[in-house]
Design an enzyme around this catalytic site. Sequence first.
Site, PDB file in Angstrom:
ATOM      1  N   CYS A   1       0.821  -1.265   0.141  1.00  0.00           N
ATOM      2  CA  CYS A   1      -0.109  -0.004  -0.002  1.00  0.00           C
ATOM      3  C   CYS A   1       0.863   1.159  -0.045  1.00  0.00           C
ATOM      4  O   CYS A   1       1.552   1.593  -0.760  1.00  0.00           O
ATOM      5  CB  CYS A   1      -0.923   0.101   0.995  1.00  0.00           C
TER       6      CYS A   1
ATOM      7  N   LYS B   1     -11.959   7.997  -0.692  1.00  0.00           N
ATOM      8  CA  LYS B   1     -11.199   6.967  -0.052  1.00  0.00           C
ATOM      9  C   LYS B   1     -11.798   5.615  -0.880  1.00  0.00           C
ATOM     10  O   LYS B   1     -12.879   5.468  -1.068  1.00  0.00           O
ATOM     11  CB  LYS B   1     -11.487   6.693   1.312  1.00  0.00           C
TER      12      LYS B   1
ATOM     13  N   SER C   1      -7.683  -0.159   0.924  1.00  0.00           N
ATOM     14  CA  SER C   1      -8.037   0.837   1.997  1.00  0.00           C
ATOM     15  C   SER C   1      -7.134   2.146   1.745  1.00  0.00           C
ATOM     16  O   SER C   1      -5.924   2.049   2.333  1.00  0.00           O
ATOM     17  CB  SER C   1      -8.198   0.507   3.308  1.00  0.00           C
TER      18      SER C   1
ATOM     19  N   HIS D   1      -4.443  -4.621   0.635  1.00  0.00           N
ATOM     20  CA  HIS D   1      -3.957  -5.315   1.799  1.00  0.00           C
ATOM     21  C   HIS D   1      -4.530  -6.758   1.942  1.00  0.00           C
ATOM     22  O   HIS D   1      -5.392  -7.023   2.718  1.00  0.00           O
ATOM     23  CB  HIS D   1      -4.571  -4.339   2.791  1.00  0.00           C
TER      24      HIS D   1
ATOM     25  N   GLU E   1      -3.253  -8.824   3.704  1.00  0.00           N
ATOM     26  CA  GLU E   1      -2.596  -9.422   4.902  1.00  0.00           C
ATOM     27  C   GLU E   1      -3.829  -8.891   5.971  1.00  0.00           C
ATOM     28  O   GLU E   1      -3.882  -9.451   7.141  1.00  0.00           O
ATOM     29  CB  GLU E   1      -1.637  -8.693   5.452  1.00  0.00           C
TER      30      GLU E   1
ATOM     31  N   ARG F   1     -13.534   3.616  13.217  1.00  0.00           N
ATOM     32  CA  ARG F   1     -12.383   4.474  13.673  1.00  0.00           C
ATOM     33  C   ARG F   1     -12.788   5.946  13.033  1.00  0.00           C
ATOM     34  O   ARG F   1     -13.024   6.924  13.430  1.00  0.00           O
ATOM     35  CB  ARG F   1     -11.297   4.112  13.450  1.00  0.00           C
TER      36      ARG F   1
END
Length: 307
Positions: free
Chosen positions: A142, A163, A192, A235, A237, A249
């Site tokens: 990323c 985003k 993300s 991502h 992972e 968040r």
Amino acid sequence: MPIRVPKELPAIKVLEKEKIFVMDEDRAMHQDIRPLQILILNLMPKKAETEVQLLRLLSNTPLQINVEFLYMCSHDAKNTSSEHLERFYHQFKAIKEQFYDGLIITGAPIEQLPFEEVDYWEELQEIFQWSNTHVFSTFHICWGAQAGLYYHHNINKYRLQQKLTGIYTHKVLTPTWSILKGFDDIFDAPHSRYTGVKRSDIALAKDLEVLAESDEAGLFLVGNKNNRAFYAMGHLEYDRETLEQEFKRDQLKGIQPNLPENYFPHNDTSERPQLRWHMAASLLFSNWLNYAVYQNTPYDLTKLLED
């Protein structure tokens, strides 16, 4: 075979519950083999979570791996205790004379900043330069991928209109590359981020090739033709709940984030997200370790200086 990590690293308890074979330093000392030396530069705020995510993926091969962690001493880590960093992480000055088979550079939630305004950019540039002669193969994730492309190839990022967050379908473009060995034609992966890299800019770099991409999310994986560097824009992972945690968040921060696409069943945040990318994640990291690293790295890592 196991991954080898510091004896008291908290991630060990999580991995052992998942029946993942983890070997501590004391036991590994008695094995007469040359394990792979892997360094993880962890730029994520919640370092313990990222440790578990990456160690889980690195454990999925028959190779023994020594894993070390690196952090930026020029940055004040607010979400990880200084005790944790002192016990389980190195500063760059402590390892700069060592050699590694592989290096993983994680993402970081700072993609809206120009690279030069990141407080540890100078230190990171030094690590990028060092990796050319002291690391056989580097896997960038990323923001780490965007930073690596910018430093090594002068390819800049660009700001997205909003985003990019969610689970997207990707196409394998180059199945002959060993890092994609065993992949189906399409696979899912999380993204993300607020920024991206243009395919047209990658095309101008003669030593780079686009390996996988999404019609919706754009580039996913770019490889250096010598197998010495890979750049993943997403991502793989991530855990099942990671995008959900990021969404909540951002809500608490008052950002009013978009709902992650293709993530919550029926777009209902009360429903548990489906986990449908870990097979691709395990395969990608296993292939990187096996084909890009293990089968090509010199037994004597000091020979990297001769390349």
